[in-house]
Design an enzyme around this catalytic site. Structure first.
Site, PDB file in Angstrom:
ATOM      1  N   PHE A 127      34.180  14.063  18.413  1.00 16.04           N
ATOM      2  CA  PHE A 127      33.326  13.107  19.107  1.00 16.04           C
ATOM      3  C   PHE A 127      31.919  13.153  18.535  1.00 16.04           C
ATOM      4  CE2 PHE A 127      32.111  16.834  21.378  1.00 16.04           C
ATOM      5  CZ  PHE A 127      30.891  16.580  21.990  1.00 16.04           C
ATOM      6  N   ARG A 284      30.402  56.957  14.752  1.00 18.44           N
ATOM      7  CA  ARG A 284      29.254  57.300  13.902  1.00 18.44           C
ATOM      8  C   ARG A 284      28.537  58.532  14.465  1.00 18.44           C
ATOM      9  NH1 ARG A 284      26.205  57.674   9.442  1.00 18.44           N
ATOM     10  NH2 ARG A 284      24.182  56.646   9.515  1.00 18.44           N
ATOM     11  N   GLU A 379      25.852  21.537  22.063  1.00 14.66           N
ATOM     12  CA  GLU A 379      26.007  20.875  23.372  1.00 14.66           C
ATOM     13  C   GLU A 379      24.692  20.867  24.156  1.00 14.66           C
ATOM     14  OE1 GLU A 379      28.642  19.392  23.485  1.00 14.66           O
ATOM     15  OE2 GLU A 379      30.348  20.577  22.859  1.00 14.66           O
TER      16      GLU A 379
END
Length: 401
Positions: A127, A284, A379
């Protein structure tokens, strides 16, 4: 199953759908996403898999061959897919918005013609509202349609079409002054046209050109394009809903649903960033112990998890409100704003936890770090969301002096 972002009150069918999608994401998307993203390669095998799962018809009514599911189910599926690779959720989202607009506003002939093939994934939707010069100011659209007998002639340039190349149906918003006297408010003289085309780039039908993919910082794999109309002739029966002048309202209805989707994408990307951060922090070691045992890292993880949980809750609330038939523009705007902002922050914290390795393309967090910013502007920007939220709050809390 992870502890965060659980959704209470789901039916057995909803839980089964989500479980299926999550398995697909873990097995078919996450292992290949970073490699495909670095190559900017369209994920055809993934799309074919989603087609087999029936996800292109998730919210299309059963009478048209879809699954007839709710916006909540759809949003939760998007959240899972975005957790794997946000670009894939974009491929589905634009298709879904067009299907939703057809279901809500299309003529019976339009529904019968398009929805069964959209449910099967044979017709893919895109669209288009934006144009090169207007950004979020939809009322400034200059693309226009002029009536010519039983057809309209469309002229103008559109911008930022997700799926612009791969789609074969595009819902395009243009100005149509037919029947609207001089001085009519801009949003009352807009019309949505359903344009069928061949997938690909170049001139994809007479008068319609898709120039090529726009090269982007992130959100790769999915094609984002321009669309140029130059004397494009469209039959009058391809006006969405059969009458001109309703396009703005039709598009805003679709975007309202799209904002819930963008919120869901933000939730999914944030979840994945948290997963990567909490996992790396336990592997880590610095100063003789896993960095997860350092208070500074635990504080980060606590903040990240809280943001993931809060964004998910707001997204679910916005989807449920729309499903209940109530107006949800306030909730959708809030969910989109919060989820996209929190997503950016959670991704950045996961990036920091990774230290120097977060900057390496070998690590997945590098991809997420480039993807998250798109959610801040897609959006409607964060600033547009705040305008919508502010106006709605003033309606709800009108001073009774």
């Amino acid at each position: 199953m992870a502890r965060l972002a659980q959704t209470a009150g789901l039916s057995d069918i909803q839980q089964e759908i989500l479980s299926t999608v999550r398995d697909f994401v873990d097995k078919e998307i996450i292992p290949v996403a970073t490699e495909l993203e670095h190559r900017d390669e369209y994920p055809q095998a993934i799309v074919d898999g989603l087609k087999e799962l029936g996800l292109f018809g998730l919210m299309i009514p059963e009478e048209y061959g879809g699954l007839g599911e709710s916006l909540l189910t759809y949003a939760l599926c998007v959240e899972e897919i975005a957790r794997g690779w946000m670009s894939v959720s974009g491929i589905i989202n634009t298709h879904f918005i067009v299907a939703y607009m057809l279901k809500q506003h299309g003529t019976q002939e339009q529904k019968d013609h398009f929805l069964p093939r959209m449910a099967a994934g044979d017709v893919r939707g895109a669209f288009s509202m934006s144009e090169p010069a207007l950004g979020s100011d939809v009322s400034a659209i200059t693309s226009k349609a002029v009536r010519d007998g039983d057809e309209y002639v469309l002229t103008g340039q559109k911008m930022w079409l997700t799926n612009g190349g791969t789609s074969n149906l595009v819902a395009v918003l243009v100005r149509s002054d037919e029947g609207h006297p001089e001085g009519t408010a801009p949003h009352k003289s807009m019309t949505t046209f359903l344009i069928e085309k061949e997938p690909g780039f170049g001139e994809v039908r007479p008068g319609l050109t898709i120039p090529g993919k726009i090269d982007k910082m992130g959100y790769k794999g999915v094609d984002t394009t321009e669309l140029i109309m130059d004397g494009l002739r469209i039959p009058a029966d391809r006006v969405l809903g059969g009458a001109t002048g309703r396009g703005f309202y039709q598009m805003m209805d679709g975007v309202e649903v799209g904002r819930v989707n963008v919120a869901a994408r933000g939730c999914g990307v944030a979840q994945r960033a948290f997963e990567l951060g909490v996992s790396y922090a336990q592997q880590r070691h610095t100063f003789g112990k896993p960095i997860a045992q350092h208070q500074a890292i635990q504080f980060k993880l606590a903040e990240m998890a809280t943001k993931v949980e809060a964004a998910h809750a707001m997204m679910v609330n916005a989807a449920r409100k729309k499903d209940s038939g109530e107006r949800n523009d306030l909730e959708a705007g809030m969910a989109k704003y919060l989820a996209s902002e929190y997503c950016k922050e959670v991704v950045e914290d996961a990036f920091r936890i990774h230290g120097g390795y977060g900057f390496s393309k070998e690590y997945e967090i590098e991809r997420l770090y480039r993807e998250a910013p798109m959610l801040l502007i897609g959006e409607g920007t964060a600033e547009i969301q705040k305008m919508i939220i502010g106006r709605r709050l003033l309606e709800e809390y009108k001073f009774q002096g």
